[in-house]
Enzyme design. Structure first.
Site, PDB file in Angstrom:
ATOM      1  N   HIS A  66       0.783  -1.301  -0.043  1.00 34.85           N
ATOM      2  CA  HIS A  66      -0.172   0.041  -0.069  1.00 34.85           C
ATOM      3  C   HIS A  66       1.008   1.239  -0.005  1.00 34.85           C
ATOM      4  O   HIS A  66       0.355   2.154  -0.616  1.00 34.85           O
ATOM      5  CB  HIS A  66      -0.974  -0.161   0.985  1.00 34.85           C
ATOM      6  CG  HIS A  66      -2.110  -0.974   1.106  1.00 34.85           C
ATOM      7  ND1 HIS A  66      -3.331  -0.308   1.268  1.00 34.85           N
ATOM      8  CD2 HIS A  66      -2.483  -2.241   0.689  1.00 34.85           C
ATOM      9  CE1 HIS A  66      -4.231  -1.443   1.053  1.00 34.85           C
ATOM     10  NE2 HIS A  66      -3.504  -2.526   0.737  1.00 34.85           N
ATOM     11  N   VAL A  70       1.801   4.038  -3.840  1.00 39.20           N
ATOM     12  CA  VAL A  70       1.161   5.467  -3.889  1.00 39.20           C
ATOM     13  C   VAL A  70       2.603   6.408  -3.646  1.00 39.20           C
ATOM     14  O   VAL A  70       2.913   6.363  -2.408  1.00 39.20           O
ATOM     15  CB  VAL A  70       0.084   5.673  -2.976  1.00 39.20           C
ATOM     16  CG1 VAL A  70      -0.215   7.266  -2.915  1.00 39.20           C
ATOM     17  CG2 VAL A  70      -1.024   4.761  -3.105  1.00 39.20           C
ATOM     18  N   GLY A  72       5.417   5.959  -4.210  1.00 43.09           N
ATOM     19  CA  GLY A  72       6.795   5.138  -4.201  1.00 43.09           C
ATOM     20  C   GLY A  72       6.920   4.671  -2.600  1.00 43.09           C
ATOM     21  O   GLY A  72       6.217   4.851  -1.742  1.00 43.09           O
ATOM     22  N   PRO A 160      -5.117  -0.854  -7.014  1.00 42.14           N
ATOM     23  CA  PRO A 160      -6.038  -1.780  -7.728  1.00 42.14           C
ATOM     24  C   PRO A 160      -6.811  -2.676  -6.760  1.00 42.14           C
ATOM     25  O   PRO A 160      -6.421  -3.143  -5.722  1.00 42.14           O
ATOM     26  CB  PRO A 160      -4.957  -2.703  -8.417  1.00 42.14           C
ATOM     27  CG  PRO A 160      -3.633  -2.532  -7.414  1.00 42.14           C
ATOM     28  CD  PRO A 160      -3.895  -1.340  -7.222  1.00 42.14           C
ATOM     29  N   HIS A 190      -1.248 -13.246  -1.400  1.00 42.14           N
ATOM     30  CA  HIS A 190      -2.392 -13.629  -0.831  1.00 42.14           C
ATOM     31  C   HIS A 190      -2.330 -15.219  -0.275  1.00 42.14           C
ATOM     32  O   HIS A 190      -3.350 -15.800   0.359  1.00 42.14           O
ATOM     33  CB  HIS A 190      -3.619 -13.981  -1.991  1.00 42.14           C
ATOM     34  CG  HIS A 190      -4.018 -12.041  -2.343  1.00 42.14           C
ATOM     35  ND1 HIS A 190      -4.537 -11.969  -3.550  1.00 42.14           N
ATOM     36  CD2 HIS A 190      -3.571 -10.980  -1.652  1.00 42.14           C
ATOM     37  CE1 HIS A 190      -4.616 -10.495  -3.666  1.00 42.14           C
ATOM     38  NE2 HIS A 190      -4.045 -10.078  -2.640  1.00 42.14           N
ATOM     39  N   ASP A 240      -5.986 -17.960   2.363  1.00 41.07           N
ATOM     40  CA  ASP A 240      -5.323 -19.442   2.014  1.00 41.07           C
ATOM     41  C   ASP A 240      -5.743 -20.174   3.344  1.00 41.07           C
ATOM     42  O   ASP A 240      -5.023 -20.132   4.211  1.00 41.07           O
ATOM     43  CB  ASP A 240      -3.761 -19.456   1.998  1.00 41.07           C
ATOM     44  CG  ASP A 240      -3.346 -20.804   1.866  1.00 41.07           C
ATOM     45  OD1 ASP A 240      -4.102 -21.633   1.928  1.00 41.07           O
ATOM     46  OD2 ASP A 240      -2.171 -20.799   1.525  1.00 41.07           O
ATOM     47  N   THR A 243      -2.918 -23.113   4.993  1.00 42.20           N
ATOM     48  CA  THR A 243      -1.784 -22.573   5.648  1.00 42.20           C
ATOM     49  C   THR A 243      -1.637 -21.080   5.679  1.00 42.20           C
ATOM     50  O   THR A 243      -0.932 -20.594   4.956  1.00 42.20           O
ATOM     51  CB  THR A 243      -0.402 -22.840   4.698  1.00 42.20           C
ATOM     52  OG1 THR A 243      -0.763 -22.446   3.311  1.00 42.20           O
ATOM     53  CG2 THR A 243      -0.512 -24.511   4.804  1.00 42.20           C
ATOM     54  N   ASP A 248       3.614 -20.034   0.758  1.00 34.81           N
ATOM     55  CA  ASP A 248       3.745 -21.212   0.088  1.00 34.81           C
ATOM     56  C   ASP A 248       2.929 -21.036  -1.161  1.00 34.81           C
ATOM     57  O   ASP A 248       2.391 -20.001  -1.488  1.00 34.81           O
ATOM     58  CB  ASP A 248       3.531 -22.646   0.570  1.00 34.81           C
ATOM     59  CG  ASP A 248       1.952 -22.335   1.029  1.00 34.81           C
ATOM     60  OD1 ASP A 248       1.024 -21.633   0.760  1.00 34.81           O
ATOM     61  OD2 ASP A 248       1.686 -23.259   2.101  1.00 34.81           O
TER      62      ASP A 248
END
Length: 321
Positions: A66, A70, A72, A160, A190, A240, A243, A248
Protein backbone atom coordinates in the site's frame (compact mmCIF):
# COMPACT_ATOMS: atom_id res chain seq x y z
CA UNK A 1 43.68 28.55 -25.23
CA UNK A 2 40.79 26.83 -26.97
CA UNK A 3 41.76 23.51 -25.41
CA UNK A 4 41.88 25.11 -21.95
CA UNK A 5 38.51 26.74 -22.51
CA UNK A 6 37.03 23.42 -23.61
CA UNK A 7 38.44 21.75 -20.51
CA UNK A 8 36.94 24.42 -18.28
CA UNK A 9 33.56 24.07 -19.96
CA UNK A 10 33.63 20.31 -19.43
CA UNK A 11 34.52 20.80 -15.76
CA UNK A 12 31.68 23.28 -15.24
CA UNK A 13 29.25 20.91 -16.95
CA UNK A 14 30.35 18.00 -14.80
CA UNK A 15 29.89 20.03 -11.63
CA UNK A 16 26.45 21.18 -12.77
CA UNK A 17 25.37 17.63 -13.49
CA UNK A 18 26.66 16.44 -10.12
CA UNK A 19 24.81 19.21 -8.29
CA UNK A 20 21.58 18.63 -10.20
CA UNK A 21 21.57 14.95 -9.36
CA UNK A 22 21.30 14.34 -5.64
CA UNK A 23 20.49 10.68 -6.14
CA UNK A 24 22.54 8.14 -4.22
CA UNK A 25 21.83 4.59 -5.39
CA UNK A 26 20.31 2.21 -2.86
CA UNK A 27 22.97 0.00 -1.31
CA UNK A 28 22.79 -3.04 0.96
CA UNK A 29 25.66 -1.53 2.97
CA UNK A 30 24.20 1.97 3.12
CA UNK A 31 24.27 2.12 6.93
CA UNK A 32 27.59 0.29 7.38
CA UNK A 33 29.28 3.38 8.82
CA UNK A 34 26.33 5.25 10.35
CA UNK A 35 24.21 2.44 11.84
CA UNK A 36 25.92 -0.90 11.26
CA UNK A 37 23.47 -2.89 13.38
CA UNK A 38 20.32 -1.49 11.75
CA UNK A 39 19.24 -4.74 10.08
CA UNK A 40 20.00 -6.83 13.16
CA UNK A 41 18.10 -4.37 15.35
CA UNK A 42 15.02 -4.59 13.13
CA UNK A 43 15.23 -8.37 12.90
CA UNK A 44 15.50 -8.86 16.66
CA UNK A 45 12.55 -6.58 17.30
CA UNK A 46 10.53 -8.30 14.59
CA UNK A 47 11.27 -11.72 16.06
CA UNK A 48 9.72 -10.62 19.33
CA UNK A 49 6.71 -9.07 17.61
CA UNK A 50 6.15 -12.20 15.50
CA UNK A 51 6.42 -14.39 18.59
CA UNK A 52 3.76 -12.32 20.32
CA UNK A 53 1.45 -12.03 17.29
CA UNK A 54 2.16 -13.82 14.04
CA UNK A 55 -0.66 -11.97 12.26
CA UNK A 56 1.55 -8.88 12.18
CA UNK A 57 3.74 -10.38 9.44
CA UNK A 58 1.07 -10.51 6.70
CA UNK A 59 -0.10 -7.07 7.83
CA UNK A 60 3.36 -5.55 7.28
CA UNK A 61 3.71 -7.16 3.84
CA UNK A 62 0.38 -5.58 2.92
CA UNK A 63 1.46 -2.23 4.33
CA UNK A 64 4.56 -2.22 2.14
CA UNK A 65 2.43 -2.79 -0.95
CA UNK A 66 0.00 0.00 0.00
CA UNK A 67 2.89 2.36 0.67
CA UNK A 68 4.93 1.64 -2.45
CA UNK A 69 2.02 1.88 -4.88
CA UNK A 70 1.28 5.49 -3.91
CA UNK A 71 4.12 8.01 -4.33
CA UNK A 72 6.63 5.16 -4.09
CA UNK A 73 8.31 3.43 -1.15
CA UNK A 74 8.56 6.53 1.02
CA UNK A 75 6.57 5.71 4.21
CA UNK A 76 3.91 8.24 3.20
CA UNK A 77 1.17 5.81 4.25
CA UNK A 78 2.32 6.10 7.87
CA UNK A 79 1.56 9.80 8.30
CA UNK A 80 -1.28 10.49 10.74
CA UNK A 81 -3.70 13.13 9.40
CA UNK A 82 -4.21 16.40 11.24
CA UNK A 83 -6.92 19.03 11.13
CA UNK A 84 -4.82 20.94 8.62
CA UNK A 85 -3.45 18.08 6.50
CA UNK A 86 -4.95 14.89 5.11
CA UNK A 87 -2.99 11.67 4.64
CA UNK A 88 -3.10 8.38 2.80
CA UNK A 89 -4.17 6.62 5.98
CA UNK A 90 -7.73 7.94 5.74
CA UNK A 91 -8.30 6.60 2.21
CA UNK A 92 -10.72 3.66 2.20
CA UNK A 93 -8.19 0.99 1.08
CA UNK A 94 -5.87 1.96 3.96
CA UNK A 95 -8.43 2.06 6.75
CA UNK A 96 -7.93 -1.65 7.45
CA UNK A 97 -4.13 -1.54 7.51
CA UNK A 98 -2.53 -2.83 10.70
CA UNK A 99 0.92 -2.57 12.23
CA UNK A 100 1.56 1.17 12.38
CA UNK A 101 2.23 0.89 16.10
CA UNK A 102 4.79 -1.86 15.44
CA UNK A 103 6.64 0.25 12.88
CA UNK A 104 6.70 3.18 15.30
CA UNK A 105 7.94 0.93 18.09
CA UNK A 106 10.81 -0.44 16.03
CA UNK A 107 11.65 3.03 14.74
CA UNK A 108 11.96 4.17 18.37
CA UNK A 109 14.52 1.41 18.94
CA UNK A 110 16.44 2.51 15.86
CA UNK A 111 16.37 6.14 16.99
CA UNK A 112 17.82 5.14 20.34
CA UNK A 113 20.71 3.38 18.62
CA UNK A 114 21.26 5.76 15.69
CA UNK A 115 19.35 9.04 16.02
CA UNK A 116 18.15 10.53 12.74
CA UNK A 117 19.85 7.94 10.54
CA UNK A 118 17.50 5.12 9.47
CA UNK A 119 14.43 6.20 7.52
CA UNK A 120 10.96 4.85 8.17
CA UNK A 121 10.83 3.72 4.54
CA UNK A 122 13.93 1.58 5.06
CA UNK A 123 12.59 0.26 8.36
CA UNK A 124 9.35 -0.87 6.68
CA UNK A 125 11.25 -2.49 3.79
CA UNK A 126 13.35 -4.47 6.29
CA UNK A 127 10.31 -5.39 8.39
CA UNK A 128 8.47 -6.67 5.31
CA UNK A 129 11.49 -8.77 4.29
CA UNK A 130 11.75 -10.23 7.80
CA UNK A 131 8.01 -10.94 7.73
CA UNK A 132 8.44 -12.99 4.55
CA UNK A 133 11.25 -14.96 6.18
CA UNK A 134 9.37 -15.58 9.44
CA UNK A 135 6.45 -16.89 7.38
CA UNK A 136 8.69 -19.44 5.70
CA UNK A 137 9.64 -17.53 2.57
CA UNK A 138 13.11 -17.12 1.09
CA UNK A 139 15.32 -14.36 2.44
CA UNK A 140 16.54 -11.59 0.18
CA UNK A 141 18.82 -8.57 0.34
CA UNK A 142 17.23 -5.17 0.92
CA UNK A 143 19.24 -2.31 -0.59
CA UNK A 144 18.90 0.69 1.73
CA UNK A 145 19.04 4.45 1.52
CA UNK A 146 15.38 5.37 1.03
CA UNK A 147 14.20 8.73 2.28
CA UNK A 148 10.82 9.49 3.83
CA UNK A 149 8.28 11.45 1.81
CA UNK A 150 7.08 14.95 2.54
CA UNK A 151 3.59 14.46 1.13
CA UNK A 152 0.73 12.12 1.99
CA UNK A 153 -2.61 12.71 0.28
CA UNK A 154 -5.72 10.60 0.53
CA UNK A 155 -6.84 11.65 -2.94
CA UNK A 156 -3.73 10.08 -4.50
CA UNK A 157 -4.57 6.59 -3.21
CA UNK A 158 -5.69 4.60 -6.23
CA UNK A 159 -4.77 1.03 -5.45
CA UNK A 160 -5.98 -1.80 -7.70
CA UNK A 161 -9.05 -3.20 -5.96
CA UNK A 162 -9.58 -6.94 -5.34
CA UNK A 163 -12.83 -6.72 -7.32
CA UNK A 164 -11.33 -4.83 -10.28
CA UNK A 165 -11.12 -6.53 -13.69
CA UNK A 166 -7.76 -8.22 -14.08
CA UNK A 167 -6.94 -6.13 -17.14
CA UNK A 168 -7.15 -3.02 -14.96
CA UNK A 169 -4.98 -4.64 -12.31
CA UNK A 170 -2.37 -5.65 -14.88
CA UNK A 171 -2.35 -2.09 -16.24
CA UNK A 172 -1.87 -0.64 -12.74
CA UNK A 173 1.08 -2.94 -12.07
CA UNK A 174 2.56 -2.30 -15.50
CA UNK A 175 2.51 1.43 -14.75
CA UNK A 176 4.76 0.67 -11.77
CA UNK A 177 7.14 -1.42 -13.89
CA UNK A 178 5.83 -4.93 -13.21
CA UNK A 179 5.28 -7.56 -15.88
CA UNK A 180 2.25 -9.84 -15.97
CA UNK A 181 4.37 -12.64 -14.48
CA UNK A 182 5.56 -10.41 -11.66
CA UNK A 183 1.97 -9.33 -11.02
CA UNK A 184 0.94 -12.97 -10.67
CA UNK A 185 3.82 -13.51 -8.24
CA UNK A 186 2.67 -10.58 -6.12
CA UNK A 187 -0.89 -11.91 -6.16
CA UNK A 188 0.76 -14.92 -4.56
CA UNK A 189 1.14 -12.71 -1.51
CA UNK A 190 -2.45 -13.77 -0.83
CA UNK A 191 -0.89 -16.99 0.41
CA UNK A 192 -0.91 -15.34 3.86
CA UNK A 193 -3.28 -13.17 5.83
CA UNK A 194 -7.00 -12.53 5.73
CA UNK A 195 -9.54 -10.29 4.05
CA UNK A 196 -12.83 -8.77 5.11
CA UNK A 197 -15.93 -10.41 3.69
CA UNK A 198 -16.80 -7.10 2.00
CA UNK A 199 -14.00 -7.77 -0.51
CA UNK A 200 -15.81 -10.80 -1.95
CA UNK A 201 -19.37 -10.90 -0.52
CA UNK A 202 -20.83 -9.84 -3.85
CA UNK A 203 -19.48 -13.08 -5.37
CA UNK A 204 -21.57 -15.14 -2.94
CA UNK A 205 -24.78 -13.85 -4.48
CA UNK A 206 -24.05 -15.27 -7.93
CA UNK A 207 -24.79 -18.95 -7.44
CA UNK A 208 -23.84 -21.30 -10.26
CA UNK A 209 -21.87 -18.68 -12.19
CA UNK A 210 -18.96 -21.10 -12.36
CA UNK A 211 -16.36 -18.80 -10.84
CA UNK A 212 -16.43 -20.11 -7.26
CA UNK A 213 -16.47 -23.66 -5.97
CA UNK A 214 -19.98 -24.29 -4.60
CA UNK A 215 -18.75 -25.80 -1.33
CA UNK A 216 -16.64 -22.70 -0.76
CA UNK A 217 -19.59 -20.47 -1.65
CA UNK A 218 -21.81 -22.22 0.90
CA UNK A 219 -19.14 -22.02 3.61
CA UNK A 220 -18.49 -18.34 2.99
CA UNK A 221 -22.20 -17.52 2.83
CA UNK A 222 -22.60 -19.10 6.26
CA UNK A 223 -19.58 -17.21 7.61
CA UNK A 224 -20.15 -13.82 5.98
CA UNK A 225 -23.81 -13.61 5.06
CA UNK A 226 -24.91 -11.91 1.87
CA UNK A 227 -26.09 -8.60 3.34
CA UNK A 228 -23.86 -5.60 3.82
CA UNK A 229 -22.65 -4.88 7.35
CA UNK A 230 -20.81 -1.99 9.01
CA UNK A 231 -17.03 -2.15 8.43
CA UNK A 232 -16.32 -2.59 12.13
CA UNK A 233 -18.63 -5.62 12.23
CA UNK A 234 -17.47 -7.24 8.98
CA UNK A 235 -15.95 -10.70 9.57
CA UNK A 236 -12.61 -11.73 8.13
CA UNK A 237 -11.64 -14.94 6.39
CA UNK A 238 -8.22 -16.40 5.63
CA UNK A 239 -7.21 -16.08 1.99
CA UNK A 240 -5.41 -19.42 2.19
CA UNK A 241 -7.22 -21.32 4.96
CA UNK A 242 -4.93 -24.35 4.78
CA UNK A 243 -1.69 -22.48 5.55
CA UNK A 244 -2.66 -18.88 6.40
CA UNK A 245 0.68 -18.09 8.03
CA UNK A 246 3.02 -19.85 5.61
CA UNK A 247 4.41 -18.38 2.40
CA UNK A 248 3.80 -21.20 -0.07
CA UNK A 249 2.22 -21.80 -3.46
CA UNK A 250 -1.09 -23.15 -2.13
CA UNK A 251 -3.00 -20.04 -3.25
CA UNK A 252 -2.26 -20.89 -6.88
CA UNK A 253 -3.86 -24.30 -6.42
CA UNK A 254 -6.89 -22.49 -5.05
CA UNK A 255 -6.99 -20.29 -8.14
CA UNK A 256 -6.90 -23.33 -10.44
CA UNK A 257 -9.62 -25.03 -8.38
CA UNK A 258 -12.00 -22.04 -8.27
CA UNK A 259 -11.45 -21.69 -4.52
CA UNK A 260 -10.09 -18.14 -4.42
CA UNK A 261 -12.06 -15.62 -2.42
CA UNK A 262 -10.95 -12.60 -4.43
CA UNK A 263 -12.13 -12.05 -7.98
CA UNK A 264 -8.74 -10.81 -9.14
CA UNK A 265 -7.10 -14.07 -8.02
CA UNK A 266 -9.77 -16.22 -9.63
CA UNK A 267 -9.63 -14.36 -12.92
CA UNK A 268 -5.84 -14.78 -13.03
CA UNK A 269 -6.32 -18.56 -13.40
CA UNK A 270 -8.22 -18.20 -16.68
CA UNK A 271 -6.98 -14.94 -18.21
CA UNK A 272 -4.98 -15.51 -21.40
CA UNK A 273 -2.05 -13.43 -20.16
CA UNK A 274 -1.76 -14.91 -16.67
CA UNK A 275 -3.19 -18.44 -16.72
CA UNK A 276 0.13 -20.01 -17.72
CA UNK A 277 1.96 -18.30 -14.88
CA UNK A 278 -0.69 -19.41 -12.37
CA UNK A 279 -0.46 -23.02 -13.57
CA UNK A 280 3.35 -22.93 -13.43
CA UNK A 281 3.52 -21.65 -9.87
CA UNK A 282 0.75 -24.01 -8.76
CA UNK A 283 3.07 -26.85 -9.77
CA UNK A 284 6.39 -25.24 -8.75
CA UNK A 285 6.61 -24.44 -5.02
CA UNK A 286 10.34 -23.74 -4.94
CA UNK A 287 10.19 -21.49 -7.98
CA UNK A 288 7.43 -19.45 -6.38
CA UNK A 289 9.36 -18.97 -3.13
CA UNK A 290 12.37 -17.68 -5.05
CA UNK A 291 10.38 -15.38 -7.33
CA UNK A 292 8.24 -14.04 -4.52
CA UNK A 293 11.32 -12.84 -2.69
CA UNK A 294 12.77 -11.33 -5.86
CA UNK A 295 9.60 -9.43 -6.71
CA UNK A 296 9.10 -8.29 -3.12
CA UNK A 297 12.62 -6.83 -3.28
CA UNK A 298 11.63 -5.02 -6.49
CA UNK A 299 8.40 -3.73 -4.91
CA UNK A 300 10.40 -2.04 -2.16
CA UNK A 301 12.36 -0.03 -4.74
CA UNK A 302 9.39 1.53 -6.56
CA UNK A 303 9.84 5.30 -7.01
CA UNK A 304 12.08 5.69 -3.97
CA UNK A 305 13.41 9.04 -2.74
CA UNK A 306 17.18 9.15 -2.42
CA UNK A 307 20.03 11.51 -1.71
CA UNK A 308 18.76 14.88 -0.46
CA UNK A 309 15.13 14.27 -1.41
CA UNK A 310 12.58 13.95 1.40
CA UNK A 311 13.78 13.52 4.97
CA UNK A 312 14.58 10.96 7.63
CA UNK A 313 11.67 11.20 10.05
CA UNK A 314 12.25 11.02 13.76
CA UNK A 315 8.76 9.57 14.23
CA UNK A 316 7.21 7.62 11.38
CA UNK A 317 3.70 8.97 11.91
CA UNK A 318 4.62 12.65 11.57
CA UNK A 319 6.80 14.90 9.44
CA UNK A 320 9.84 16.44 11.11
CA UNK A 321 9.25 19.96 12.45
Amino acid sequence: MSNLLLLLLRLVLAIAIARSSCVVALDVGYYAATCPDAEATVRQAMEQQFYNDNTIAPALIRMLFHDCFVRGSDASVMIVPTAARSSERVAIPNQTLRGFNIVNRIKTVLESACPGVVSCADALALMARDSVVFLGGSSYDVPLGRRDGLQSNAWEVNLPAPFAPLDDVLAAFAAKGFSAEETVVLLGGHTVGATHCAAFRYRLKNADDGTMDENLRRDMTAACGVGDVAPEDDPTEFLDPGTPFVVDNACFGQMVGNRSLLQVDQEAATHAVTAGHVAYYAASPDAFLQRFSEVMAKLATVDVLEGDAGEVRKVCSAYNK
